[in-house]
Scaffold this motif. Structure first.
Motif, PDB file in Angstrom:
ATOM      1  N   ASN A 106       0.803  -1.226   0.000  1.00 19.58           N
ATOM      2  CA  ASN A 106       0.000   0.000   0.000  1.00 19.58           C
ATOM      3  C   ASN A 106       0.834   1.274   0.000  1.00 19.58           C
ATOM      4  O   ASN A 106       0.330   2.342   0.286  1.00 19.58           O
ATOM      5  N   LEU A 151      -2.861   9.130   2.346  1.00 19.39           N
ATOM      6  CA  LEU A 151      -3.548   8.744   3.581  1.00 19.39           C
ATOM      7  C   LEU A 151      -3.059   9.544   4.783  1.00 19.39           C
ATOM      8  O   LEU A 151      -3.862   9.957   5.619  1.00 19.39           O
ATOM      9  N   VAL A 200      -0.321   4.631  -1.380  1.00 21.66           N
ATOM     10  CA  VAL A 200      -1.451   5.278  -0.707  1.00 21.66           C
ATOM     11  C   VAL A 200      -0.974   6.241   0.377  1.00 21.66           C
ATOM     12  O   VAL A 200      -1.632   7.237   0.653  1.00 21.66           O
ATOM     13  N   LEU A 201       0.200   5.937   0.970  1.00 26.58           N
ATOM     14  CA  LEU A 201       0.605   6.663   2.179  1.00 26.58           C
ATOM     15  C   LEU A 201       0.673   8.188   2.013  1.00 26.58           C
ATOM     16  O   LEU A 201       0.166   8.899   2.870  1.00 26.58           O
ATOM     17  N   LEU A 207      -4.689  12.836   5.159  1.00 26.64           N
ATOM     18  CA  LEU A 207      -6.106  12.657   5.497  1.00 26.64           C
ATOM     19  C   LEU A 207      -6.275  12.378   6.983  1.00 26.64           C
ATOM     20  O   LEU A 207      -7.056  13.047   7.672  1.00 26.64           O
ATOM     21  N   ILE A 208      -5.497  11.391   7.482  1.00 32.39           N
ATOM     22  CA  ILE A 208      -5.585  11.061   8.907  1.00 32.39           C
ATOM     23  C   ILE A 208      -5.204  12.280   9.746  1.00 32.39           C
ATOM     24  O   ILE A 208      -5.863  12.611  10.736  1.00 32.39           O
TER      25      ILE A 208
END
Lengths: 493, 140
Positions: free
Chosen positions: A3, A10, A6-7, A13-14
């Motif tokens: 993944n 992501l 994606v990091l 977002l987090i």
């Protein structure tokens, strides 16, 4: 870790969600912002090493195979841009501590910055045309908030124009995607590319190409669609302006680069001549603006438009050399524009005005700021060995070898105009004897200056270490020139 | 003259529950029938708006003592967390899991992690709608 691509999407977002929870405490917001931005940079670095060694990385979201699900594609181009955007955001966040003001900090400034980074990184990484639209909207909605946050009169006025223009361009984007879907029957970019090359002689493809040029031209400020930019970008304060100036228009340029190398490379005599013409007009419009104003913000803003023109000319020439030049120039321009806007923000903060005629003599009290600004100006103009040189050299050389003499000469002359405009800014702000003598008390600018200086240093290293960056850029160029590599990596055939 | 809206208030109290139940029904039906988190959330906030019309902001705030902005963050956390859960199992991002369970009252039921994602959407929609309406309603 499958993944990895994606990091960089992501983590912001987090971080933004966590920041929404702790919106009451400014200290907590600052700490979380810095940690999140720094880890985005680290994840981008790891991903870049992975892409360098193993080639294009893809993630089929939700385990649905390629043309049916959304695929995130990290090729060298996208990861280079993601890394640059993350570094710039980190520097801007650090700069914001001193400059953005407590009122904005309490009103969701930091979460919105993270959402903006999420949108930008997502736009660079996605391999799905409708997903690109969604990430564009995330980026734009964050920018709507950033342009109006603080709600001074000028911000309210300019945000209305900005939102109106972008809502219209987003609507055209949806229409264009609808057209493309009805022609090709797919939304996956690799799949669309494969489908288009089967029906490449159809004139509807050329219509679509022009439609997408209009859409991304509105986002990326190309002549004659740049009219909204100078007013809107002058409204928000310096760190927000640095984010806008270095990231937002470049996402438009990236989208043009991606679609014109992946989808619309079949009818080059029409589309690329059109693009070349628009590029030159963009440069001329930017040059006129940059020379006409005597205002720190406006001079730098019109320099964005010049850079957009140069980049577009590089894309329009469409040889391996010119694309390499475009990439070099794209990354250089993101870094150096952010640095210049941050430095310009410090100048405005010290002088208390952005009007050049009212300032002067800053070099006596702020020598480090002055010389750093001059260095950034030279880098912007492309003086070797600084960072703007390689990109422009390659673009101009490719232009000459393709017989685009007028265009190449315009690009060369535009460098002179850029140099004149920023050095004039330097002379007026730093050398000239001021009308009213400066107060003896020196304003504290250390915490503002360091993030900006880091960006300038990065730009210098990027220029000096061109040899080290070269293999990375050439790997990106390879994918752009040979779309089969991209298609094969995504559809796994 | 003070208006007397006893009929409106009484009807609103009853209708509020009907709308809420319908919203929950739509929310859970989403996987097999039209519906889902978005309409469910809109309908729930519609029910709360009905109460706001029948009574006033203050009374409704006492009834729902949640900060709706907090609801937005919670919903986002649910959705992002569901998607990010795939990171732990090292499967592609957003991969969902489902299975059939024998539940005491419902019998054979399929449970799907997409429901958790939808719950996030549901909460965000309520949060956003109510924040907009409250902010506009309270600004002078």
């Amino acid at each position: 870790m499958i993944n990895l691509p994606v990091l960089p999407i992501l983590i912001p977002l987090i971080a933004a969600i966590v920041l929404l929870f702790v919106s009451k405490s400014v200290l907590a917001q600052r700490v979380v912002s810095v940690i999140a931005s720094a880890s985005t940079v680290v994840s981008a670095l790891i991903l870049m090493a992975k892409v360098k060694s193993d080639g294009i990385q893809t993630v089929d979201m939700g385990s649905w195979p390629a043309p049916f699900g959304i695929t995130l594609v990290s090729d060298m181009l996208s990861i280079l841009l993601v890394l640059t955007a993350s570094i710039i955001t980190l520097c801007v966040v650090l700069y914001s501590f001193r400059s953005i003001g407590n009122g904005r900090e309490r009103f969701y400034y930091y979460p919105i910055v993270q959402f903006l980074l999420l949108g930008v990184n997502g736009s660079f990484t996605t391999g799905d045309i409708f997903n690109l639209f969604v990430f564009f909207e995330i980026m734009l909605m964050s920018s709507y908030v950033l342009i109006v946050i603080g709600s001074t009169k000028i911000q309210l006025r300019e945000s209305i124009k900005y939102i109106l223009v972008n809502v219209i361009s987003s609507a055209i984007f949806v229409i264009a995607v609808g057209f493309l879907y009805s022609v090709t029957g797919s939304l996956n970019m690799a799949h669309i590319s494969a489908r288009i090359s089967e029906i490449s002689t159809e004139p509807i493809i050329t219509v679509l190409a022009v439609l997408f040029l209009i859409v991304f031209g509105l986002k990326g400020a190309i002549f004659p669609l740049y009219f909204w930019l100078p007013g809107s970008y002058a409204a928000p304060p310096a760190p927000i302006l640095a984010l806008f100036g270095s990231l937002l228009t470049k996402v438009g340029i990236y989208a043009i680069l991606r679609t014109y190398t992946l989808f619309f490379y079949h009818d080059q005599p029409f589309t690329h001549d059109l693009m070349s013409l628009l590029a030159l007009l963009t440069i001329v419009a930017g040059v006129i603006g940059a020379l006409a104003y005597r205002d720190v913000k406006q001079i730098l803003i019109y320099n964005i438009i010049i850079a957009v023109g140069v980049l577009l000319f590089g894309i329009a020439t469409m040889t391996e050399e010119s694309i390499a030049g475009t990439l070099f120039y794209l990354i250089h321009d993101m870094i150096v524009k952010a640095a210049l806007f941050l430095l310009g923000g410090i100048i405005i903060y010290i002088a208390g005005t952005s009007n050049l005629t009212k300032m002067g003599g800053l070099i006596r009290q702020y020598p480090a700021l002055g010389w750093t600004f001059l260095l950034a100006s030279f880098a912007l103009a492309g003086i070797p060995p600084l960072s703007g040189f390689t990109g422009k050299l390659l673009i101009v050389r490719a232009g000459f070898s393709e017989g685009e003499y007028v265009g190449s000469i315009v690009v060369l002359l535009s460098s002179l105009a850029v140099l004149y405009s920023v050095v004039n800014l330097f002379m007026e702000a730093f050398w000239k004897t001021p009308e009213t003598p400066l107060p003896d008390v020196k304003k504290q600018t250390g915490s503002l200056f360091i993030p900006a200086a880091v960006l300038v240093l990065l730009s210098v290293l990027y220029g000096v270490g061109t040899e080290a960056v070269y293999p990375y850029v050439m790997q990106a160029v390879d994918t752009l020139i040979h779309p089969e590599i991209y298609i094969d990596a995504v559809l796994k055939e | 003259m003070k208006t007397n809206d006893v009929i409106f208030q009484t009807v609103a109290k009853v209708v509020f529950f009907m709308i809420i139940f319908f919203a929950v029904h739509l929310f859970f039906a989403g996987h097999y029938y039209p519906g889902g988190g978005f309409v469910g959330g809109l309908l729930t906030s519609g029910a709360i708006v009905l109460l706001m019309l029948a009574f006033d902001m203050k009374t409704v705030k006492q009834g729902f003592s949640v900060d709706f902005k907090w609801l937005i963050s919670l919903g986002l956390l649910f959705s992002a967390g569901t998607a990010a859960g795939s990171l732990i199992f090292n499967v592609p991002f957003f991969t969902h899991a489902y299975d059939y369970f024998q539940l005491p009252l419902f019998g054979k039921t399929s449970l799907h992690t997409a429901m958790l994602f939808d719950l996030g959407v549901y909460l965000v929609v309520i949060g956003v709608t109510m924040t907009i309406i409250q902010t506009i309603g309270e600004s002078e």
